[in-house]
Design a protein around this motif. Structure first.
Motif, PDB file in Angstrom:
ATOM      1  N   ARG A 370       0.347  -1.079  -0.037  1.00 49.70           N
ATOM      2  CA  ARG A 370       0.123   0.199  -0.156  1.00 49.70           C
ATOM      3  C   ARG A 370       1.233   0.958  -0.609  1.00 49.70           C
ATOM      4  NH1 ARG A 370      -3.947   0.673   4.282  1.00 49.70           N
ATOM      5  NH2 ARG A 370      -4.347   2.594   2.672  1.00 49.70           N
ATOM      6  N   SER A 434      -9.770  -6.231  -1.485  1.00 49.59           N
ATOM      7  CA  SER A 434      -9.806  -4.805  -2.775  1.00 49.59           C
ATOM      8  C   SER A 434     -11.227  -5.345  -2.884  1.00 49.59           C
ATOM      9  CB  SER A 434      -9.046  -6.447  -3.094  1.00 49.59           C
ATOM     10  OG  SER A 434      -9.551  -6.748  -4.462  1.00 49.59           O
ATOM     11  N   ARG A 437     -12.186  -1.732  -1.033  1.00 44.81           N
ATOM     12  CA  ARG A 437     -12.023  -0.329  -2.252  1.00 44.81           C
ATOM     13  C   ARG A 437     -13.114  -0.093  -2.336  1.00 44.81           C
ATOM     14  NH1 ARG A 437      -5.155  -1.504  -0.716  1.00 44.81           N
ATOM     15  NH2 ARG A 437      -5.839  -1.081   1.686  1.00 44.81           N
ATOM     16  N   GLU A 442     -10.808   4.044  -2.140  1.00 49.98           N
ATOM     17  CA  GLU A 442      -9.069   3.642  -3.138  1.00 49.98           C
ATOM     18  C   GLU A 442      -7.765   3.823  -1.565  1.00 49.98           C
ATOM     19  OE1 GLU A 442      -6.664   1.382  -4.593  1.00 49.98           O
ATOM     20  OE2 GLU A 442      -8.528   0.676  -5.970  1.00 49.98           O
ATOM     21  N   SER A 443      -9.150   5.005  -0.669  1.00 54.67           N
ATOM     22  CA  SER A 443      -8.639   5.576   0.747  1.00 54.67           C
ATOM     23  C   SER A 443      -9.764   4.392   1.685  1.00 54.67           C
ATOM     24  CB  SER A 443      -8.964   6.810   1.059  1.00 54.67           C
ATOM     25  OG  SER A 443     -10.243   7.289   0.609  1.00 54.67           O
ATOM     26  N   THR A 445     -10.639   1.449   4.079  1.00 53.58           N
ATOM     27  CA  THR A 445      -9.982   0.676   5.324  1.00 53.58           C
ATOM     28  C   THR A 445     -10.693  -0.123   6.161  1.00 53.58           C
ATOM     29  OG1 THR A 445      -7.455  -0.421   6.200  1.00 53.58           O
ATOM     30  CG2 THR A 445      -8.631   2.302   7.032  1.00 53.58           C
TER      31      THR A 445
END
Length: 834
Positions: A370, A434, A437, A442-443, A445
């Motif tokens: 990451r 995956s 996200r 994409e940020s 978590t």
């Protein structure tokens, strides 16, 4: 005094009223007996009804009319006295209670172990030992099931008796006392051995099922009456087995004695010790030094909400410390992923080195690079595979709610793992992150709580898979359980804390079966099928309801319990056969010694000695088995043996026709043909052992082709046999320990150079012949070894006693996970020079 009691016989009331005890104690004993009558009266009546049904079933399945007639005779005998059975039982219980304060007598005290001696020989089954085995196993199972209740009641009865606390064996209302009463009542019914065995099994199903209820009600009664009212049971939580090993190895353990060398041997049929407290282990993980294994903290009576919260806080603190340490390692390292280069020295920026033995824990978690900087919610799996960032991340991490994580896991659950595929728990975390996200940016978590939960579960899975055969059938089952377990852990805050969580219990059942019972040589197809059905049920039906795990585990446990009952029957048959071989072997040894003494004293011709060892030895052996060593027949055989020696030792004198007829008749009884028996008798009753009718060559050929009594079993009387090698001090210590182990102890045999172990149960051993019988988990005979050979294997660390402190597989995996986590969080913080 409060409490309602049921009426009981005037005879029992008189016994209790006349008990040598203070008035208040007598009143309490009467109340105890009244509650026992309430709880047991109906089950005792049902025992007689069910026993009659069982006997009718045996009569219908009888193999011939004679057996059927015998069973019907037992039914008539039972019908005449069945109504008296509950009264007999409760009167005997009252008599035991009335003797509560009487001093112990020699008859009540456990008998000291006698010196090994040759037992009386008989072809008749030793019924007393058979019944003792069945009753002892019944009482042992019940004492294990009601352990906490027995501990409390034993303390309270100690107060009533003004004595130390009673153990399960001496408690008047304990399982062993009830089994002793049952045996006496069974004999009073006049039933034969088979009917009494049926009585014992029916009693266990009908009455012993109410035993825990009886103990619980008695504890409540005595507590209400002021007998240790605040008493609680605090179970002993043993440390991991590694802490109990002596520094000097087997020899040092031998010097300290068997009691110091190992804790209590494990004898349960499924090879599992009581479950450990995970909450206490988690609490202790924060307080113990890093160099020591995290054993459990002092136990509390119950795991309260406060304890659960404190334990979870300890786990989160450990995980956060481990995550911070790995983040520092990434920032200080010169390059490469932490999972691959964590063992390298840290840079000058104050970084820390991770010991190589901790790398497998990180590698098992997997990971995914990451670009973002480590955040509080980043999983260890992410950190373990993340390269050092070149520059600070521009986009802050955003934690997604747990509901979104649960939705993704629910979609991953039906996919499962392909049969034979090697999938780690880190792969599940990668797929989860995956998908999160892909749906949330994409940020996105995981939250700190969800990350910690999955990290713990991943490390736990890694420890479990280290003990399960990688090519075994249980590996696929564990892979298919990964996603449902992840959902259960994320959805339940107390997954790692609550004792006997249904999901963890199922995981332990599958893992234990794969590690111990589903081997290549003695696998159980039926067990494997039940495990597969249970896992399929969880994968198909689990949607957040933990009862699905509980139902699946009950499905497997019911099969295991039925298998245990079958295994006990099979094992008992193996033990009976082994005891028969022991009696035969002991008889052959005594016969061989008798003939050996004759040959040394009289020194008859060599061929006569051969006839004595080959033929006359069978006569002596059969006489010992049928009549015993103290019988007149055995003394007559000894006199005949001495007469043979006197006649054949010299070539002078006359033949003895009376002795010849006696020898011939004896040989016919052990199966010799008339011509063979006559030829042998003539040589053994003629001076010099000569015979003009049959040649030595012809007679020797016939003896060589003839099967001996007892097959190929050695009589152990050969004076030319070399003595066994002398045992070393360590081997001698293990040999003495083996001779004191209880029947049913589990052993682990090392079967190859890779250290793979095979678990077998020591069902029985003989102090006369030194032989030990081993069976597998299904009661099937797998091996026979001498105690001497076992001691030598233990001294070479190729054989180990399975002890209760080793715990269950999942408890051992939890302890190992906490040790690794503790080391990651603080134990690995050391200077570069370390």
């Amino acid at each position: 005094m409060s409490g309602t009691t049921a009426p009981f016989s005037s005879q029992a009331a008189a016994r209790l009223a006349g008990a040598p005890a203070p008035e208040r104690v007598r009143q309490l004993l009467q109340a105890v007996h009244g509650i026992a009558a309430q709880v047991l009266a109906s089950p005792l009546q049902l025992t007689m009804v069910q026993l009659e049904r069982e006997l009718f079933g045996l009569a219908e399945k009888a193999r011939n009319s004679q057996v059927q007639a015998d069973v019907y005779a037992q039914i008539r005998q039972l019908g005449a006295q069945a109504a008296e059975f509950p009264g007999w039982f409760l009167d005997a219980l009252a008599e035991d209670l009335a003797r509560l304060r009487r001093p112990s007598t020699a008859g009540n005290a456990p008998a000291s172990t006698p010196a090994p001696a040759i037992p009386a020989m008989s072809l008749v089954t030793d019924t007393d030992i058979d019944r003792d085995i069945v009753l002892h196993e019944m009482a042992r199972r019940e004492s294990y099931r009601a352990q906490s209740h027995l501990q409390l009641l034993g303390q309270r009865f100690g107060v009533l008796a003004a004595q130390p606390a009673f153990d399960a064996e001496s408690l008047p209302v304990g399982p062993y006392a009830l089994c002793r009463i049952l045996r006496a009542c069974g004999e009073r019914l006049g039933l034969n051995l088979e009917a009494q065995r049926q009585l014992y099994h029916v009693f266990e199903r009908q009455a012993m099922e109410r035993h825990v209820e009886l103990l619980d009600r008695l504890n409540i009664l005595l507590a209400r009456e002021g007998v240790l009212p605040g008493l609680v049971y605090i179970p002993y939580l043993p440390r991991p087995a590694g802490q109990r090993r002596t520094a000097g190895g087997p020899a040092a353990a031998t010097r300290e004695g068997p009691s110091a060398a190992a804790p209590r041997p494990l004898t349960q049929w499924q090879g599992q010790a009581p479950a450990a407290s995970w909450a206490e282990a988690a609490m202790g993980a924060m307080s113990m030094p890093a160099a020591a294994a995290p054993g459990p903290a002092p136990a509390t009576p119950n795991t309260t909400t406060t304890t659960t919260a404190a334990s979870m806080a300890s786990l989160h603190e450990l995980l956060d410390a481990a995550r911070q340490l790995l983040a520092q390692q990434l920032q200080a390292g010169s390059g490469g992923a932490a999972g691959a280069g964590a063992s390298a020295s840290a840079g000058s920026g104050g970084g820390m080195a991770i010991p190589p033995d901790l790398l497998p824990h990180l590698a098992a978690l997997g990971g995914q690079p990451r670009p973002a900087a480590p955040a509080p919610g980043v999983a260890l799996a992410d950190l373990a595979g993340m390269a050092p960032p070149a520059h600070p991340a521009a986009t802050p991490a955003r934690a997604v709610p747990s509901e979104a994580v649960m939705d993704v896991l629910a979609r991953l659950q039906p996919q499962g793992a392909a049969p034979g595929a090697r999938r780690s728990f880190g792969d599940i975390q990668k797929a989860l992150l995956s998908q999160v996200r892909a749906e949330h940016g994409e940020s996105a978590t995981l939250s700190s709580r969800d990350s910690n939960t999955l990290d713990l579960l991943g490390m736990l899975y890694g420890q479990i898979q280290r003990e399960v055969r990688s090519n075994g059938p249980a590996t696929d089952l564990l892979n298919r359980l990964q996603v449902p377990l992840a959902r259960a852990a994320v959805g339940d805050e107390a997954f790692f804390i609550r004792d006997q969580h249904p999901a963890r219990e199922l995981l332990n059942t599958v893992a234990e079966s794969g590690a111990v019972w589903l081997g290549d040589d003695d696998g159980d197809p039926a067990l494997l099928q039940k495990l597969g059905e249970a896992v399929d049920r969880v994968v198909a039906e689990y949607q957040g309801d933990e009862s699905v795990f509980a139902a699946a585990n009950r499905q497997v446990q019911s099969h295991l319990q039925a298998a245990v009952r079958k295994a006990e029957v099979t094992e008992r048959r193996q033990i009976e056969a082994a005891r028969g071989k022991e009696r035969l072997e002991a008889a052959k040894q005594l016969a061989g010694r008798t003939i050996g003494q004759l040959c040394r004293a009289a020194n008859p011709p060599r061929f006569v000695q051969t006839l004595l060892h080959e033929a006359w030895s069978d006569v002596l052996t059969l006489t010992l088995l049928r009549q015993g060593e103290d019988s007149d027949e055995w003394r007559q055989r000894q006199e005949a043996t001495a007469r043979i020696g006197r006649i054949t030792a010299s070539a002078d004198g006359a033949a003895d026709p009376a002795l010849c007829g006696q020898i011939e008749e004896s040989l016919l009884q052990v199966g010799y043909h008339e011509d063979e028996a006559g030829a042998i008798a003539r040589r053994l009753s003629t001076p010099g052992g000569e015979d003009e009718i049959t040649s030595r060559t012809e007679l020797a050929a016939r003896l060589k082709a003839r099967a001996r009594l007892g097959g190929d079993s050695s009589n152990g009387a050969d004076p030319q046999a070399p003595p066994p090698a002398e045992r070393t001090p360590a081997e001698e210590g293990f040999y003495r320990q083996l001779r004191t182990l209880p029947f049913g102890t589990w052993f682990e045999f090392t079967i190859n150079q890779q250290g793979d172990a095979r678990r077998l149960r020591l069902s029985w051993y003989s102090l006369v012949t030194d032989n030990a019988l081993f069976v597998n988990q299904r009661g099937q005979k797998m091996a026979e070894h001498s105690l001497d050979a076992l001691a030598r294997l233990m001294a070479r660390d190729q054989l180990r006693v399975v002890t209760e402190d080793r715990g269950r597989l999942i408890d051992r995996a939890w302890q190992a996970t906490l040790r690794a986590l503790r080391a990651l969080a603080g134990g690995s913080a050391a200077p570069e020079s370390a």
